[in-house]
Design a protein around this motif. Structure first.
Motif, PDB file in Angstrom:
ATOM      1  N   TYR A 136      37.641  21.132  35.543  1.00  0.00           N
ATOM      2  CA  TYR A 136      36.682  20.054  35.316  1.00  0.00           C
ATOM      3  C   TYR A 136      35.247  20.566  35.243  1.00  0.00           C
ATOM      4  O   TYR A 136      34.374  19.914  34.665  1.00  0.00           O
ATOM      5  CB  TYR A 136      36.759  19.004  36.430  1.00  0.00           C
ATOM      6  N   SER A 137      34.996  21.741  35.850  1.00  0.00           N
ATOM      7  CA  SER A 137      33.622  22.244  35.909  1.00  0.00           C
ATOM      8  C   SER A 137      33.408  23.513  35.099  1.00  0.00           C
ATOM      9  O   SER A 137      32.258  23.899  34.854  1.00  0.00           O
ATOM     10  CB  SER A 137      33.228  22.508  37.364  1.00  0.00           C
ATOM     11  N   ASP A 138      34.487  24.156  34.659  1.00  0.00           N
ATOM     12  CA  ASP A 138      34.349  25.377  33.863  1.00  0.00           C
ATOM     13  C   ASP A 138      33.846  25.062  32.454  1.00  0.00           C
ATOM     14  O   ASP A 138      34.117  23.985  31.907  1.00  0.00           O
ATOM     15  CB  ASP A 138      35.703  26.093  33.750  1.00  0.00           C
ATOM     16  N   GLY A 139      33.109  26.006  31.875  1.00  0.00           N
ATOM     17  CA  GLY A 139      32.714  25.885  30.475  1.00  0.00           C
ATOM     18  C   GLY A 139      31.414  25.153  30.243  1.00  0.00           C
ATOM     19  O   GLY A 139      31.072  24.829  29.105  1.00  0.00           O
ATOM     20  N   PHE A 140      30.670  24.876  31.327  1.00  0.00           N
ATOM     21  CA  PHE A 140      29.396  24.182  31.182  1.00  0.00           C
ATOM     22  C   PHE A 140      28.218  25.044  31.626  1.00  0.00           C
ATOM     23  O   PHE A 140      27.141  24.541  31.912  1.00  0.00           O
ATOM     24  CB  PHE A 140      29.408  22.876  31.993  1.00  0.00           C
ATOM     25  N   GLY A 141      28.448  26.351  31.687  1.00  0.00           N
ATOM     26  CA  GLY A 141      27.366  27.234  32.087  1.00  0.00           C
ATOM     27  C   GLY A 141      27.353  27.486  33.583  1.00  0.00           C
ATOM     28  O   GLY A 141      28.286  27.125  34.296  1.00  0.00           O
ATOM     29  N   PRO A 142      26.279  28.132  34.071  1.00  0.00           N
ATOM     30  CA  PRO A 142      26.196  28.481  35.495  1.00  0.00           C
ATOM     31  C   PRO A 142      26.300  27.250  36.391  1.00  0.00           C
ATOM     32  O   PRO A 142      25.632  26.240  36.147  1.00  0.00           O
ATOM     33  CB  PRO A 142      24.810  29.130  35.621  1.00  0.00           C
ATOM     34  N   LYS A 143      27.135  27.356  37.405  1.00  0.00           N
ATOM     35  CA  LYS A 143      27.337  26.225  38.307  1.00  0.00           C
ATOM     36  C   LYS A 143      26.326  26.258  39.453  1.00  0.00           C
ATOM     37  O   LYS A 143      25.776  27.318  39.777  1.00  0.00           O
ATOM     38  CB  LYS A 143      28.756  26.274  38.878  1.00  0.00           C
ATOM     39  N   PRO A 144      26.084  25.110  40.079  1.00  0.00           N
ATOM     40  CA  PRO A 144      25.228  25.102  41.274  1.00  0.00           C
ATOM     41  C   PRO A 144      25.754  26.100  42.309  1.00  0.00           C
ATOM     42  O   PRO A 144      26.963  26.240  42.490  1.00  0.00           O
ATOM     43  CB  PRO A 144      25.357  23.660  41.783  1.00  0.00           C
ATOM     44  N   ALA A 145      24.852  26.778  42.967  1.00  0.00           N
ATOM     45  CA  ALA A 145      25.224  27.873  43.861  1.00  0.00           C
ATOM     46  C   ALA A 145      25.557  27.376  45.263  1.00  0.00           C
ATOM     47  O   ALA A 145      25.301  26.222  45.622  1.00  0.00           O
ATOM     48  CB  ALA A 145      24.091  28.884  43.928  1.00  0.00           C
ATOM     49  N   ASP A 146      26.120  28.288  46.049  1.00  0.00           N
ATOM     50  CA  ASP A 146      26.380  28.088  47.481  1.00  0.00           C
ATOM     51  C   ASP A 146      27.367  26.952  47.748  1.00  0.00           C
ATOM     52  O   ASP A 146      27.172  26.145  48.664  1.00  0.00           O
ATOM     53  CB  ASP A 146      25.072  27.840  48.237  1.00  0.00           C
ATOM     54  N   ILE A 147      28.412  26.897  46.945  1.00  0.00           N
ATOM     55  CA  ILE A 147      29.508  25.950  47.175  1.00  0.00           C
ATOM     56  C   ILE A 147      30.773  26.765  47.432  1.00  0.00           C
ATOM     57  O   ILE A 147      31.164  27.595  46.604  1.00  0.00           O
ATOM     58  CB  ILE A 147      29.706  25.004  45.985  1.00  0.00           C
ATOM     59  N   THR A 148      31.393  26.549  48.557  1.00  0.00           N
ATOM     60  CA  THR A 148      32.598  27.273  48.957  1.00  0.00           C
ATOM     61  C   THR A 148      33.779  26.320  48.996  1.00  0.00           C
ATOM     62  O   THR A 148      33.680  25.219  49.559  1.00  0.00           O
ATOM     63  CB  THR A 148      32.411  27.890  50.366  1.00  0.00           C
ATOM     64  N   HIS A 149      34.908  26.733  48.390  1.00  0.00           N
ATOM     65  CA  HIS A 149      36.108  25.898  48.391  1.00  0.00           C
ATOM     66  C   HIS A 149      37.187  26.508  49.282  1.00  0.00           C
ATOM     67  O   HIS A 149      37.496  27.697  49.184  1.00  0.00           O
ATOM     68  CB  HIS A 149      36.648  25.728  46.963  1.00  0.00           C
ATOM     69  N   LEU A 150      37.757  25.671  50.132  1.00  0.00           N
ATOM     70  CA  LEU A 150      38.799  26.087  51.063  1.00  0.00           C
ATOM     71  C   LEU A 150      40.037  25.216  50.886  1.00  0.00           C
ATOM     72  O   LEU A 150      40.016  24.239  50.141  1.00  0.00           O
ATOM     73  CB  LEU A 150      38.286  25.973  52.507  1.00  0.00           C
ATOM     74  N   ASP A 151      41.103  25.571  51.597  1.00  0.00           N
ATOM     75  CA  ASP A 151      42.331  24.785  51.544  1.00  0.00           C
ATOM     76  C   ASP A 151      42.206  23.556  52.443  1.00  0.00           C
ATOM     77  O   ASP A 151      41.757  23.643  53.594  1.00  0.00           O
ATOM     78  CB  ASP A 151      43.534  25.623  51.992  1.00  0.00           C
ATOM     79  N   TYR A 152      42.628  22.423  51.904  1.00  0.00           N
ATOM     80  CA  TYR A 152      42.621  21.147  52.637  1.00  0.00           C
ATOM     81  C   TYR A 152      43.616  21.217  53.793  1.00  0.00           C
ATOM     82  O   TYR A 152      44.697  21.794  53.671  1.00  0.00           O
ATOM     83  CB  TYR A 152      43.009  20.044  51.652  1.00  0.00           C
ATOM     84  N   ASN A 153      43.238  20.654  54.920  1.00  0.00           N
ATOM     85  CA  ASN A 153      44.080  20.612  56.129  1.00  0.00           C
ATOM     86  C   ASN A 153      44.272  21.981  56.783  1.00  0.00           C
ATOM     87  O   ASN A 153      45.143  22.139  57.644  1.00  0.00           O
ATOM     88  CB  ASN A 153      45.451  19.992  55.846  1.00  0.00           C
ATOM     89  N   ASP A 154      43.473  22.971  56.408  1.00  0.00           N
ATOM     90  CA  ASP A 154      43.547  24.307  57.014  1.00  0.00           C
ATOM     91  C   ASP A 154      42.334  24.501  57.915  1.00  0.00           C
ATOM     92  O   ASP A 154      41.281  24.980  57.491  1.00  0.00           O
ATOM     93  CB  ASP A 154      43.590  25.383  55.932  1.00  0.00           C
ATOM     94  N   LEU A 155      42.483  24.113  59.184  1.00  0.00           N
ATOM     95  CA  LEU A 155      41.354  24.165  60.111  1.00  0.00           C
ATOM     96  C   LEU A 155      40.951  25.598  60.442  1.00  0.00           C
ATOM     97  O   LEU A 155      39.759  25.897  60.551  1.00  0.00           O
ATOM     98  CB  LEU A 155      41.702  23.402  61.394  1.00  0.00           C
ATOM     99  N   SER A 156      41.922  26.491  60.567  1.00  0.00           N
ATOM    100  CA  SER A 156      41.588  27.881  60.900  1.00  0.00           C
ATOM    101  C   SER A 156      40.776  28.528  59.785  1.00  0.00           C
ATOM    102  O   SER A 156      39.851  29.304  60.045  1.00  0.00           O
ATOM    103  CB  SER A 156      42.858  28.692  61.173  1.00  0.00           C
ATOM    104  N   GLY A 157      41.102  28.203  58.545  1.00  0.00           N
ATOM    105  CA  GLY A 157      40.325  28.719  57.420  1.00  0.00           C
ATOM    106  C   GLY A 157      38.890  28.232  57.463  1.00  0.00           C
ATOM    107  O   GLY A 157      37.951  28.987  57.164  1.00  0.00           O
ATOM    108  N   LEU A 158      38.706  26.978  57.860  1.00  0.00           N
ATOM    109  CA  LEU A 158      37.359  26.422  57.961  1.00  0.00           C
ATOM    110  C   LEU A 158      36.591  27.079  59.106  1.00  0.00           C
ATOM    111  O   LEU A 158      35.398  27.383  58.968  1.00  0.00           O
ATOM    112  CB  LEU A 158      37.434  24.913  58.168  1.00  0.00           C
ATOM    113  N   GLU A 159      37.274  27.312  60.207  1.00  0.00           N
ATOM    114  CA  GLU A 159      36.629  27.957  61.361  1.00  0.00           C
ATOM    115  C   GLU A 159      36.084  29.331  60.983  1.00  0.00           C
ATOM    116  O   GLU A 159      34.986  29.726  61.410  1.00  0.00           O
ATOM    117  CB  GLU A 159      37.621  28.090  62.517  1.00  0.00           C
TER     118      GLU A 159
END
Length: 403
Positions: free
Chosen positions: A155-178
């Motif tokens: 949905y966001s690819d192909g429109f040029g440089p994206k806004p910076a400092d956005i990190t994506h993690l797995d939903y319901n994975d609390l240890s990953g977020l920690e």
């Protein structure tokens, strides 16, 4: 141009091709039924994708809109107006919020929430605290900021440089977020039930863990309740069942029950960062939208309506279980309230669109949430009798798929 010239082929001639609507064109709706140009009747279990919370052409909403239309349509944000203040007062009185910002769509409400988080962090902790943490398969809107925050890269690819400092993690994975969070994190944004991502419910422990981590790192917890809010899960807002209070909450879709409006809810201490001139909208909080939303709020925010959502969930789950016992098409039924997903099993992987079209042939309108999930988001006030008829039609569509 006469109505006889308005056909599906006209869409391909005059509309940007970013949608692919069905062949039928709805022209009239009443409650949870709609009729097309040929007067064919359909039962609507889409609710406009969780928007038409009270069905089509609800008489009290029509009356509220008509009454306001005779008074005041639009001024500007140089002024305030009575319907806006009345709606804001109701929201503040019935939620955690102390302040409200009105816009026109879920994307705009989320845009405001993300900008608020960045500005609050800048004001109080300095320019290095900019990271926003979001989750894979999440959906937060189609502006460049919100679609980049959402967890669907196509949905966001192909429109040029994206806004910076956005990190994506797995939903319901609390240890990953920690492991990921730090003093540079300014916000964590999530849905309490991922809608577009396949109707994936949240683990309560995950939600509560996010709340604790946000407190630890002075990050704002932003809850995107665009799809789950306003009674959809059987509570006014889904956070009320999670044992948490967010810092920011966004609402849209059912807030206006079909009339475009959205809201960002927050607390005084955060709202103070959006001083005069830092953010705005031309149409947000206009009198027409707020008059309709105020009436919708009254109709949805009562215990009988909310209890009915849970009862209708039970009826749908029971019907789907019976269908599945006969045709063995679904791996799982998941979701909450009247935001439910039927997950196709391995035999029918990727065939949600086929089932959706088979439903339309039966006079039933449903949704997809990915290529292998059928999503149901009917009006909260749909009758049990109409639900039963809808499930009969759905059974016939599943039969067609199984043949």
């Amino acid at each position: 141009m006469s109505n006889t010239a308005i056909t599906r082929s006209l869409f391909d001639q005059v509309m940007v091709p970013n949608y692919s609507p069905l062949a039928m064109i709805p022209v009239r709706g009443e409650g949870s039924r709609v009729w097309d140009q040929e007067n064919n009747e359909y039962i609507d279990l889409t609710g406009g994708i969780a928007v038409n919370a009270l069905g089509h052409a609800h008489p009290e909403l029509v009356a509220a809109l008509t009454e306001q239309a005779k008074k005041l349509w639009h001024m500007s944000n140089y002024f305030t107006n009575e319907p806006t203040l009345e709606l804001a007062r109701k929201i503040v009185a019935n939620t955690f919020a102390e302040k409200v910002f009105f816009a026109n769509s879920g994307a705009e409400a989320n845009e405001a929430a993300l900008k608020l988080a960045r500005r609050y962090a800048f004001d109080h902790y300095g320019k290095e605290k900019t990271e926003i943490i979001a989750f894979h398969h999440g959906f937060h809107g189609r502006t460049f900021f919100t679609v980049s925050t959402g967890g669907h890269a196509p949905y966001s690819d192909g429109f040029g440089p994206k806004p910076a400092d956005i990190t994506h993690l797995d939903y319901n994975d609390l240890s990953g977020l920690e492991k990921a969070m730090s003093d540079k994190t300014c916000a964590v944004i999530l849905e309490p039930l991922q809608g577009e991502g396949g109707v994936l419910p949240i683990d309560k422990a995950f939600a509560q863990g996010i709340r604790k981590l946000c407190d630890k790192y002075n990050a704002l917890m932003i809850l995107d309740e665009v799809q789950t809010g306003m009674g959809r899960t059987g509570s006014l807002f889904a956070y009320m069942d999670l044992g948490i209070i967010p810092d920011v909450l966004t609402s849209a879709k059912a807030l206006g029950a079909g009339f475009p409006i959205s809201a960002m809810l927050t607390l005084d201490k955060f709202a103070g960062s959006l001083t005069v001139g830092t953010h705005g909208t031309t149409f947000g909080g206009n009198p027409l939208a707020c008059a309709v939303a105020s009436k919708a709020f009254d109709l949805i925010n009562n215990q009988a309506m909310l209890n009915g959502v849970k009862e209708k969930e039970r009826l749908i789950r029971q019907a789907l279980e019976e269908i599945n016992n006969e045709y063995h098409a679904f791996e799982e039924i998941r979701g909450s309230g009247l935001l439910l997903g039927a997950v196709l099993n391995e035999q029918y992987q990727g065939r949600a669109k086929d089932l959706l079209l088979a439903c339309a042939d039966q006079g039933l309108l449903v949704l997809m949430a990915g290529a292998s999930v059928i999503r149901f988001t009917p009006a909260l006030n749909i009758s049990d009798q109409l639900l039963e008829q809808a499930m009969d039609k759905f059974k016939q569509a599943v039969k067609v798929l199984a043949e």
